[in-house]
Enzyme design. Structure first.
Site, PDB file in Angstrom:
ATOM      1  N   GLU A 149       0.797  -1.226   0.000  1.00 57.52           N
ATOM      2  CA  GLU A 149       0.000   0.000   0.000  1.00 57.52           C
ATOM      3  C   GLU A 149       0.833   1.281   0.000  1.00 57.52           C
ATOM      4  OE1 GLU A 149      -3.494   0.552  -0.008  1.00 57.52           O
ATOM      5  OE2 GLU A 149      -3.466  -1.520  -0.701  1.00 57.52           O
ATOM      6  N   SER A 415     -46.971 -32.544  26.952  1.00 57.81           N
ATOM      7  CA  SER A 415     -46.993 -33.090  28.312  1.00 57.81           C
ATOM      8  C   SER A 415     -45.895 -32.534  29.204  1.00 57.81           C
ATOM      9  CB  SER A 415     -46.888 -34.617  28.255  1.00 57.81           C
ATOM     10  OG  SER A 415     -48.031 -35.163  27.625  1.00 57.81           O
TER      11      SER A 415
END
Length: 734
Positions: A149, A415
Site C-alpha cells: 500500500e 406433556s
C-alpha cells in the site's frame, strides 16, 4: 537634387505621386522574410540553390525555438498551475474547522464477550474486533500492508508526490484509473474525518488532514490506528476482526501467508474477500508476497514457504452456537449499562465446554436421524440452581439461521407442561399416591385421549405423571381449575401468556424452551425461583466495573414437602416412565412432552446440579415422523448431562416425602364430565421478604445441603377432600 532631398510630409489629402488611389506599401516595407516574398524578382534556379544552402540552419533554429517555447510555456503553466492549486487549497482549507479543534474521533466501541473461564465467545459492535497494539499483532501484518500500500510510508511526510506522479503516469499509460496515489496517512485521514466522496474538495482536505496527522502523531501510532480501523471486507473493521473472521484466530497469531491475504484485501475489500472470491484473494496475496520480497521485508526462504502454504481460511463465519448467546447478550446489554460508549468486556455465565457438548449432541442427532424422522431443528438450554445459563443452543447451525429457537421460538410444550397441573393438585391436598381412574372421558365437547389410545384404569398420580396419561391430567385440571394451573406455571417461571382453559393440562399454550426450562429450576434447587441471567459482570477494558450481577435472596415458590412430592413423581419418569432413555447414573427427574401430530418433542430434566431442556421440531411447524419426547430429546439430554456431570460428586435431589403406608385408595369408576368444575384458587404466593428468601450456593456448587429453607406457606392451604358428586364421579381419593 534639392527636390530629392526635400522632406515630404505625410498627408491624406494630396494626390499620390503615381496617380493611383488607396493605401499601399512597397515590398521593402513588408516585414515578411525575403524568402517568403512573392513575385518574379528571383529566378527559380537561384531560389532552389538558396533554399538548399539555408535549410539545415533553419531547421536547427526552428527546433531550438520550439523547445524554447515549450520550456517557456511549461514555466508559465507551472506558475499559474501552482497559483491555482494554492488558491484551491486556501479555498477548501478555509471551509474546514480550525486545526486547533481537530481531534482523533473515538473508535467505535467493541463488546468482547467471554465465558466463565475468560475464553472468547464473540466480539460484537460496529468493528467486530478489539483494538490491539502494533507491538501485539503479528509483525507480518504491518510489513505486508506497507509493502503493497505505501512502501515509502516511513520516509514521506504524509503526502507522497513521487507516489502520486507514479500513479498518474500509470493511469495515463493504462488509459483508465488503475492506481491510487494516497498514502496510508491519507487513507487514515479519509476514514477518520471525511466522507468517501470523489471530489477535489475531499482530496484537498485529505491532504491537509494527513499533514496534520503526521505533525501530531508518530508513524507507528498512525499505522496502528490505520490497522485497527480499516475495512477488510465481510463486515470486518480492523485487523483483529478480520483475522477472526477469515482464519478463526487472533491477529496476534497470523502467519506470513495470512498477513499477505489480509493486506491484499485493502485494494478492494468486498470484491477480494475470501468469503466471496477465494481465488482472487489468493492471487492478490501472491502479489503482496512478491512486493514484500522486493522491498526486502522478507527473505527468499520465507517467500518460498509462504508461496507453498497459502492461508487456510476458517470453514465459515460465526457457525458456533455460542453466537446465539452473544446475540442475546447484545440485546440485554443496553438495559444493563445503557449506551455502550467504550470498549467493554462482558463476563458471561456460559461454560464453553458445556456449550460445545450441547452443540455437538444436537448436530449429531439431526445429522444422523433428522431426514429419517422428519425433524430439522433442535434447541437446548441448561441452567444451574442460581439461574445462571450455562449453555444455550438456538439451532443446528448459526451460519444458516440466526433465529434463536431457545429464547425466541414459542411452541406447544405438550406433556412437558403437566408438572404444573400436578403441582397445583398437590398444593390443594392431593399426594403422589392419590388415585384417579385412567379411562376415556369427555369434558364438554373435548375428549382428551392417551397416547396410542392406551388406558390403565385405576392409577396413582405418580404413575399417571410418569406414564404421561392425558386422561388423568385433564381430570386434575378440572378439579383444581385452569386458573390455578396458570398461576402455578407463572409462579414457577413461565412468562408467556397462558390460556386459562382445560386443554392447558395437555400443554396447548405456547412457551419458549428457555422459560420452560427455567420453570423447572425450583424443583432442582429446593423450591426457589431464581432470576435467569447470562451476564455476570460488565467492565471496561481498563477494569472499571459497569455492572455486577449479585445473586441475592430468591423468592420461595414451593413448600419443601411439595418439592419432595414432585421430585418423587418425576424421578419415576426417568426411572420407569417415558424418559427412561435419559437415565445416566445420577438422581434425576424430568418430564417428556409431545405436541399434537408430533410437531414438537421435548424433555425437561434436572439433577441437583443442572436443569436442562431439549426441544426438537421444524421451524414451519410441519409434523415430524412420530418422534416423541422419549426419543431424540432424551438422547440429547442424556449425552449432555452425562458429560456435564463427569467428575462432579453425586448429589441427591432436594426435598423429601414419606408416604403414609396405611394409605388405601378405593376403586374409582370411569367418568364422563359435561362441564368444568368451579375454580378453587390457591392462596397467593408470598413475597421475597415474607418468604425469607435464601442466599444460593456458588454456581459451581452442586450440593443443596447448605440451602437455608425458611418456613413459608406457598401455593395455598391444604384443602380438605371435596365431597361433591363430581368428586365422587372423578374418584378424588385425596
Amino acid at each position: 537634387m534639392a527636390d530629392r532631398n526635400r522632406r515630404i510630409e505625410p498627408t491624406f489629402d494630396a494626390p499620390l505621386r503615381d496617380g493611383s488611389s488607396g493605401l499601399s506599401v512597397s515590398e521593402e516595407d513588408r516585414v515578411v522574410p525575403a524568402s517568403r516574398k512573392r513575385g518574379p524578382a528571383r529566378k527559380k534556379s537561384s531560389a532552389r540553390a538558396s533554399k538548399s544552402r539555408k535549410t539545415p540552419r533553419r531547421k536547427r533554429r526552428s527546433s531550438l525555438g520550439i523547445i524554447a517555447r515549450l520550456a517557456y510555456w511549461c514555466v508559465v503553466f507551472s506558475i499559474w498551475g501552482g497559483i491555482a492549486a494554492a488558491g484551491i487549497v486556501v479555498y477548501y482549507g478555509a471551509k474546514m474547522p480550525s486545526a486547533t479543534t481537530w481531534a482523533i474521533p473515538d473508535r467505535p466501541p467493541n463488546v468482547r464477550i467471554v465465558s466463565v473461564d475468560d475464553k472468547l465467545i464473540a466480539n460484537r459492535g460496529m468493528t467486530g474486533g478489539e483494538a490491539i497494539g502494533l507491538h501485539e499483532m503479528s509483525p507480518y501484518i504491518p510489513k505486508a500492508v506497507i509493502a503493497i500500500e505505501d512502501h515509502r510510508f516511513y520516509s514521506h511526510f504524509g503526502f507522497d508526490p513521487i507516489g502520486l506522479a507514479r500513479a498518474m503516469v500509470g493511469n495515463i499509460m493504462a488509459g483508465r484509473l488503475t492506481q491510487g496515489g494516497s498514502t496510508l496517512t491519507q487513507q487514515l485521514a479519509k476514514n477518520l474525518f471525511l466522507k468517501p466522496d470523489r471530489t477535489i474538495e475531499r482530496k484537498v482536505q485529505e491532504v491537509l488532514l494527513a499533514l496534520w496527522l503526521e505533525q501530531n502523531h508518530t508513524k507507528d501510532q498512525i499505522l496502528e490506528m490505520y490497522l485497527n480501523r480499516v475495512y477488510f471486507g465481510s463486515g470486518s473493521y480492523g485487523v483483529e476482526a478480520a483475522s477472526r473472521r477469515y482464519f478463526g484466530k487472533s491477529a496476534r497469531d497470523v502467519t506470513l501467508s495470512e498477513a499477505a491475504l489480509l493486506a491484499g484485501l485493502l485494494k478492494a475489500p468486498s470484491r477480494l474477500s475470501p468469503a466471496r472470491d477465494p481465488k482472487a484473494a489468493d492471487e492478490r496475496a501472491q502479489l503482496v508476497l512478491g512486493a514484500m520480497r522486493e522491498e526486502g521485508l522478507i527473505g527468499e526462504k520465507e517467500l518460498k514457504v509462504a508461496m507453498a502454504a497459502p492461508a487456510t481460511r476458517a470453514a465459515a463465519f460465526w457457525t458456533g452456537s455460542e453466537n446465539y448467546v452473544a446475540d442475546r447478550i447484545m440485546e440485554e446489554l443496553p438495559g444493563l449499562i445503557g449506551e455502550v460508549r467504550t470498549d467493554v468486556v462482558v463476563e458471561t455465565t456460559i461454560d464453553l465446554h458445556l456449550q460445545k457438548l450441547a452443540e455437538d449432541s444436537i448436530r449429531r442427532l439431526i445429522g444422523e436421524s433428522g431426514k429419517k424422522l422428519g425433524v430439522s431443528q433442535g434447541a437446548l438450554v441448561s441452567i444451574d440452581n442460581t439461574g445462571a445459563v450455562r449453555a444455550m443452543v438456538g439451532g443446528v447451525d448459526y451460519a444458516t439461521s440466526q433465529f434463536d429457537r431457545a429464547s425466541e421460538a414459542r411452541r406447544q410444550p405438550g406433556s412437558a407442561f403437566k408438572p404444573f397441573v400436578f403441582l397445583a393438585a398437590l398444593e390443594q391436598g392431593r399426594t403422589p399416591r392419590s388415585v384417579r381412574n385412567d379411562a376415556p372421558i369427555r369434558i364438554g365437547k373435548w375428549t382428551p385421549e392417551n397416547h396410542q389410545g392406551k388406558y390403565y384404569g385405576r392409577v396413582t398420580l405418580a404413575t399417571a405423571l410418569a406414564k404421561s396419561l392425558n386422561s388423568v391430567a385433564a381430570q386434575l385440571a378440572m378439579e383444581v381449575g385452569p386458573d390455578a394451573v396458570v398461576e402455578a406455571a407463572h409462579r414457577m417461571g413461565i412468562e408467556s401468556a397462558l390460556q386459562s382453559n382445560t386443554s392447558i393440562a395437555l400443554g396447548t399454550s405456547e412457551v419458549t424452551p428457555l422459560e420452560l426450562t427455567a420453570a423447572y429450576v425450583p424443583f432442582a434447587n429446593g423450591g426457589y425461583r431464581p432470576e435467569v441471567h447470562f451476564v455476570q459482570r460488565v467492565r471496561t477494558a481498563n477494569g472499571e466495573v459497569l455492572y455486577q450481577n449479585s445473586v441475592g435472596s430468591m423468592p420461595r415458590v414451593l413448600r419443601p414437602e411439595i418439592v419432595g412430592m414432585m421430585n418423587a413423581m418425576m424421578t419415576q419418569t426417568v426411572e420407569a416412565g417415558t424418559g427412561r432413555k435419559a437415565a445416566f447414573g445420577w438422581p434425576a427427574a424430568g418430564k417428556t412432552g409431545t405436541s399434537q401430530k408430533s410437531r414438537d418433542a421435548w424433555f425437561i430434566g434436572y439433577t441437583a446440579n443442572l436443569t436442562t431442556g431439549v426441544w426438537f421440531g421444524n421451524d414451519d411447524g410441519k409434523p415430524t415422523k412420530n418422534i416423541t419426547g422419549g426419543s431424540l430429546p432424551t438422547q440429547a439430554w442424556h449425552e449432555f448431562m452425562l458429560a456435564a456431570h463427569e467428575g462432579v460428586p453425586v448429589a441427591r435431589l432436594p426435598g423429601g416425602w414419606n408416604p403414609d403406608p396405611a394409605f388405601d385408595a378405593s376403586p374409582v369408576p370411569a367418568a364422563e364430565v359435561g362441564a368444568e368444575a368451579p375454580l378453587r384458587r390457591p392462596r397467593p404466593v408470598e413475597s421475597v421478604e415474607a418468604a425469607g428468601g435464601f442466599s444460593p450456593p456458588h454456581p459451581d456448587d452442586s450440593s443443596t445441603a447448605s440451602i437455608r429453607r425458611p418456613s413459608a406457606d406457598v401455593g395455598g392451604p391444604r384443602q380438605k377432600r371435596p365431597g361433591s358428586i363430581l368428586d365422587v364421579i372423578l374418584g378424588n381419593g385425596g
